[in-house]
Enzyme design. Sequence first.
Site, short mmCIF file in Angstrom:
data_model
loop_
_atom_site.label_atom_id
_atom_site.label_comp_id
_atom_site.label_asym_id
_atom_site.label_seq_id
_atom_site.Cartn_x
_atom_site.Cartn_y
_atom_site.Cartn_z
N HIS A 217 0.79 -1.22 0.00
CA HIS A 217 0.00 0.00 0.00
C HIS A 217 0.83 1.27 0.00
CE1 HIS A 217 -3.50 2.19 -0.54
NE2 HIS A 217 -3.14 3.00 0.40
N TYR A 221 1.73 5.55 -2.29
CA TYR A 221 1.94 6.93 -1.84
C TYR A 221 3.31 7.44 -2.25
CZ TYR A 221 -2.38 6.32 0.58
OH TYR A 221 -3.70 6.09 0.85
N HIS A 368 -9.42 0.35 -11.52
CA HIS A 368 -9.22 1.34 -10.45
C HIS A 368 -7.80 1.89 -10.45
CE1 HIS A 368 -8.82 3.16 -6.54
NE2 HIS A 368 -7.86 2.31 -6.25
N PHE A 369 -6.81 0.98 -10.47
CA PHE A 369 -5.46 1.54 -10.27
C PHE A 369 -4.89 2.19 -11.53
CE2 PHE A 369 -3.91 -3.02 -10.67
CZ PHE A 369 -3.11 -2.84 -11.78
N HIS A 370 -5.43 1.83 -12.70
CA HIS A 370 -5.01 2.60 -13.87
C HIS A 370 -5.56 4.02 -13.78
CE1 HIS A 370 -3.49 -1.11 -15.60
NE2 HIS A 370 -2.87 -0.37 -16.49
N ARG A 431 -9.26 -10.38 -13.25
CA ARG A 431 -8.12 -9.70 -13.82
C ARG A 431 -7.09 -10.78 -14.16
NH1 ARG A 431 -5.20 -7.02 -8.48
NH2 ARG A 431 -3.66 -6.29 -9.98
N ARG A 432 -6.02 -10.38 -14.85
CA ARG A 432 -4.90 -11.30 -15.09
C ARG A 432 -5.27 -12.55 -15.89
NH1 ARG A 432 -3.96 -10.87 -9.13
NH2 ARG A 432 -2.80 -8.95 -8.84
#
Lengths: 541, 200
Positions: A217, A221, A368-370, A431-432
């Site tokens: 995580h 950041y 989401h993370f893209h 995914r994947r």
Amino acid sequence: MNDAAVRKLALGHLWVAFGAFILACFMGEYQVLERSGLIDALESSSVYFASVSTHGVLMAFVLTTFFIMGFGYYIATTSLKQPLWNQPLAWGGFWVAVAGVVLAAIPLLTGNASVLYTFYPPIQAHVVFYIGATLLIVGSWVWCLIMIVMFSRWKQANPGQPVPLAMFATTANALLWLWTSAGVALEVLFQLIPLALGWIDSIDPGLARTLFAWTLHPIVYFWLIPAYTAFYVFVPKQAGGFLFSDEVARAAFIILVVFGLPIGFHHLYMDPEQAAGWKLLHGFGTFVVSLPTFVTGFTVIASLEIAGRLRGGKGLFGWIGSLPWTNSMVLAVILSLLMLIFGGFGGLVNASYAMNAMVHNTAWVPGHFHLIFAGTTVIMYFAVAYYLWPILLKKPLFSREMALVQLWTWFIGMTILTTPWHILGLLGQPRRISSVVYNNLLTLSWDPYELAMIVGGLVLLGSACLFIYNLAKTQLSPVQDGFVQEIEYAEPLHAVTSLPEYLNDFKLWNKVIAVLMFISFGVPILQFFFIDTFGSSAWGY
Amino acid sequence: METGPIKQKLEQQWQDLSLQLRAIPINPLERKWATIALLIAALFIGIIMIDALVHGINAPSNVETIDSARLHLSEEFAEDNLGVQTDGSGLITVRMVAGRYSFFPKHIDVPAETPVTFRWVSLDVLHGVHIPMTNMSTMIVPGYVAQVTTTFPKPGDYPVLCNEYCGLGHNHMWSNISVIAKEDWAAPVKSAIAGGPENE
């Protein structure tokens, strides 16, 4: 003299970052094409997974780490107005990291490290991949050391003075990264490399996943803080206004660092090797760390409003129209915040302990993370590059219009790519996967969204090419005599004259982090040494 | 007492910190917004805590170990014991093994609107399992038993998909589950499973 040397150092790092980026963009477009099953000739799971692994490593580890290092060196020397501490060491770190990338690339590109960038033991990659990844991290530790030394020396030379916000944020990130990378370093050094070399027969995947969650995580950041730094220290000035509050910005960075660390178990919500109480504790912290993002959104928008009103904007929303939309930094921050709103919403769904079960490891997650990384974060990397390139090269940017087109197309492409990706996740697509071969009616509903993703990927690839073209043309253009552009840091609305020590230093926060990390990870890690666990032997793929 | 001076020192430090905190100028608007943001976070945390602690909605977290290399020798996950079983009181347990590249048994029948407890183990690498449109989701980590209890509201045929990269054949890793209307479902007879052909 020294300035020229630092500019060269920063440029070297940034070019490695963006070189990795453009390569990975081509892989991304290939992946959406392969995945859709549109072209039979492309179908190959071994090429696909080698590509996904490489794409992940290049984007998540190489683009980010090199960008952060190059940006950090330039921030440190210009905001502190100090020469770089130990330039040979900085270049040493650079070359160690480059050697690591090259070493890791060999097994990745030859299909000998298709373990994805999250490693996934007990599936095993070639040992050279792990060694390469370790060297990249070691190189980045050199950068952390230099940032911390420069921060401390400046403080010694300027007792009682507030450290410039840009350097405060950069040092916060260096400390964050030292804490963050410790987890994955433990996994690689004590589990993956010994297993790959045959020194040990088996490892515990539960422990490996716990250690990786330690890193997984806060690493986001580490990637995000340069974008937030640009929000606070460049955007207000570029928009023609002032930073709304310097103190609150510092508090936001501190909360990000302190609470970003002890919350990694939201990646393990669905894992059987950790108990519910620990997951809830980390889930609690995950919501705490949404606070600095809420605050950042407020401060940045307030700073933009000041600028808009100074430029003559009137009424409740009139200031938005009077912002300088043709300034690449201002345009980027507006688009970045838009993507942050939607990406942040998705993130809150993921963080929601029980709701996460519906979307865990579905296509929703990469969607989401893209959006939040390749969108919110990387668009600010572009803006910083457009801003720094003329300063670093002492030449004007090749085309400012092209930069604006590039930012808009990146935003549009990201929208077209990630919206269907989220929907696919809600429709249950994992995914994947490299292709859809499930003999089930459900998969028919997936087809149109996969086609839309190809279009989104194409727009993004075009946009990425424009970005690189613009930077390269600038670099190759002839030197212009008399062209001078200096880096300009935003002024706060109210000048900061003195600060309490806890907003100007990290000694207290390091202790707080140590306590929080011990609380969050102490028992969950130690448990593996007290319960009867059964190791797994290594598997190929 | 020894704790006196320490307590005093801590109190002093706390007072210093509070003073310092109050010394920072925070715009009233900013203070309002921070309060709103705190309330939003508190609301979400509150809902999650109520779900977890009152309604008992928890992620799979049983921390139970098993030797993945010797599943066939274990009592619980020997081949004959896989699939759907009902105990004396009617509780339904489904024991499933994940291995490259399928879930075993490959097809199971369970009733709708009835709590079903799944126990998943891996015989090789990391897997994950999700039944789309349901919250039957868990990681399957070698060395651990992943247990999930859920209720399927709607009858139908659902795919059971591996959702964690487990090797180059990962796409091919799936099986089927039929959720049957509660009144039409009959508990499998134990002796019929033993040595029977249903397990493929």
